[in-house]
Design an enzyme around this catalytic site. Sequence first.
Site, PDB file in Angstrom:
ATOM      1  N   GLU A   1      26.954  25.143  17.056  1.00  0.00           N
ATOM      2  CA  GLU A   1      28.394  25.033  16.773  1.00  0.00           C
ATOM      3  C   GLU A   1      28.861  23.640  17.203  1.00  0.00           C
ATOM      4  O   GLU A   1      29.110  23.383  18.375  1.00  0.00           O
ATOM      5  CB  GLU A   1      29.194  26.100  17.527  1.00  0.00           C
ATOM      6  CG  GLU A   1      30.677  26.053  17.164  1.00  0.00           C
ATOM      7  CD  GLU A   1      31.605  26.556  18.250  1.00  0.00           C
ATOM      8  OE1 GLU A   1      32.795  26.797  17.945  1.00  0.00           O
ATOM      9  OE2 GLU A   1      31.182  26.686  19.416  1.00  0.00           O
TER      10      GLU A   1
ATOM     11  N   ASP B   1      37.510  32.124  14.443  1.00  0.00           N
ATOM     12  CA  ASP B   1      38.305  31.069  15.096  1.00  0.00           C
ATOM     13  C   ASP B   1      39.403  30.500  14.202  1.00  0.00           C
ATOM     14  O   ASP B   1      40.145  29.611  14.637  1.00  0.00           O
ATOM     15  CB  ASP B   1      37.383  29.911  15.520  1.00  0.00           C
ATOM     16  CG  ASP B   1      36.509  30.267  16.707  1.00  0.00           C
ATOM     17  OD1 ASP B   1      36.971  31.035  17.578  1.00  0.00           O
ATOM     18  OD2 ASP B   1      35.370  29.788  16.779  1.00  0.00           O
TER      19      ASP B   1
ATOM     20  N   ASP C   1      26.807  28.580  20.813  1.00  0.00           N
ATOM     21  CA  ASP C   1      28.234  28.345  21.013  1.00  0.00           C
ATOM     22  C   ASP C   1      28.473  27.086  21.853  1.00  0.00           C
ATOM     23  O   ASP C   1      27.728  26.802  22.791  1.00  0.00           O
ATOM     24  CB  ASP C   1      28.833  29.574  21.713  1.00  0.00           C
ATOM     25  CG  ASP C   1      30.345  29.539  21.771  1.00  0.00           C
ATOM     26  OD1 ASP C   1      30.976  29.502  20.697  1.00  0.00           O
ATOM     27  OD2 ASP C   1      30.896  29.568  22.887  1.00  0.00           O
TER      28      ASP C   1
END
Length: 589
Positions: free
Chosen positions: A361, A428, A332
């Site tokens: 990410e 998201d 992340d």
Amino acid sequence: MQIESVYHRPTDNYAYVCANGDLKIVLRTKKNDIHEVQLIAGDPYDWTEDSKGQWEWNKETAPMKLSGTDSLFDYWSITVRPPFHRLRYGFLLISQSQSIFYCEKGFYDHPLKDNGYYFCFPFVHTSDATDVPKWVQNTVWYQIFPERFANGNANNDPQGTLEWASAEPSPTNFFGGDLEGVIEHLDYLEDLGVNGLYFTPIFKATSNHKYDTVDYFEIDPQFGTKETFKKLIDECHKRGIRVMLDAVFNHSGYYFPPFQDVLKNGEASIYKDWFHIREFPIVQEPRPNYDTFAFTPFMPKFNTQNPEVKQYLLDVGRYWVKEFDIDGWRLDVANEVDHQFWREFRTAVKEIKPDLYILGEIWHDSMPWLRGDQFDSVMNYPFQTNVLDLFARKTISSRKFMENMTSVLFLYPETINKGLFNLVGSHDTPRILTECGENLDDVKQIFTLLLTYPGTPCIYYGDEIGLTGGMDPGCRKCMPWDRKLHNQELFKHIQSLISLRKKEPLLANHGSIKWEYESGLIGFRKYNQEKEVLVLINPHDRKVNVNLKSKLVRAAEWKDLLASKILQKDSSSIFIDIPAKQFIIISVQ
């Protein structure tokens, strides 16, 4: 000839080693400016003395292939295998009116004799190949947001848990999803055809999303125990399903014990250097005086250059691989962590499991992380953006879409593209059906593209049965398990595409790809020397007739792969009608 647009560098996405020892070379030129490119190359030490005692460098010439075109540039490529693993090379650029030689030292009227002017690839080491783990190339992922997938054990529900799907999701409510719920529905996932599960964080945290980690070595009690997780891993592996966990190493949660110690003891805390604190006392409003994720005071950023922090997080990375045999880490906010930490992270986890998949990410050009020393792949958000712009927002044309997609293809080596994590929705982003105004035809076209395109595709839980929802928290609804609430047409379409991807090697990252514009359609051709697969999608509200021509040197059989029927035999071309909002996948062999 516009030489200002000509570009090459002997590294990254312009010159790279393949796993089999080949060297792939790419050149960029202005769109429609040059009609032929020749590679002039040879071993830097291979010279011959002529009868007059003059030494001549031995070089060969080979044609490069026009491999793609975007809105500004043409991309030329060639694959070579230097016999002695070394190469010096340059490019002869030929237009309608002139030819120019391009090398490391610049542009010249003709190829030079001194190979010191040429680009240099000093040695082809197969260990430098940026290949993804082979199993990833054949994986179709399914992203699970554990709190909302299925409640298999009411005994571990947190206080205040609501009845399943009894309310709209909010940033603070809980519905009791857990790991036992996932185990109970593995038959469903196996029936769909997915063979990889990507979980958003499952470690102990206070929120429903768990990106605010409190303890990196513990499963959150609302999800179950380590024994439950071990059972989940074992059951998945029995079915040939890989498991990837989400690691939040950029920041901790507010209640992470070392940060609580800093809040309590201030500058006297032994953990004060674990974070980026600019001054004491700590202030949280209006903006924190310590670095955080975004400006969220409840997610303090780790100082990953601190040896104690580094050791702690590397131990986390090792622990879940060694003790539970996970198959991948999704990292992340990966772009905000220093590169050296990721280099050490890769070494640490790959020593335990060499074919572990490391996914970052990153929402932008990610080449600095993809040089073989950090990540195997990144989440392909440019893919998602272009898909939404064409099918959902309808802000770009078919031609512009394909030009954009070509640009993305040439951002990275072909070896990296095989493992790019392609997605059209996630925790998201709004649900894909909602993005498309609940137009099922648009969504079916999107999944046709997603599940036939190079890379490793991911389906966000519930998208396969038509779940709707806006931006977070709307995209985090409970998965409905009443089959009457499932869009079976969409489910069966996605199921058939996954099945086809498994059966047809060219759809699972084997062979080359080129986008081709045909009569307003979007389409690409995946091919090797023996076979081609054409994926054609008509995003328009009108029927399109197209004349397709095979690249094979012989007459071929044309077959509709989804319908499993032969369209034509012994032919080098075929006329096809593609109705409005429809698609076809054709094999030519």
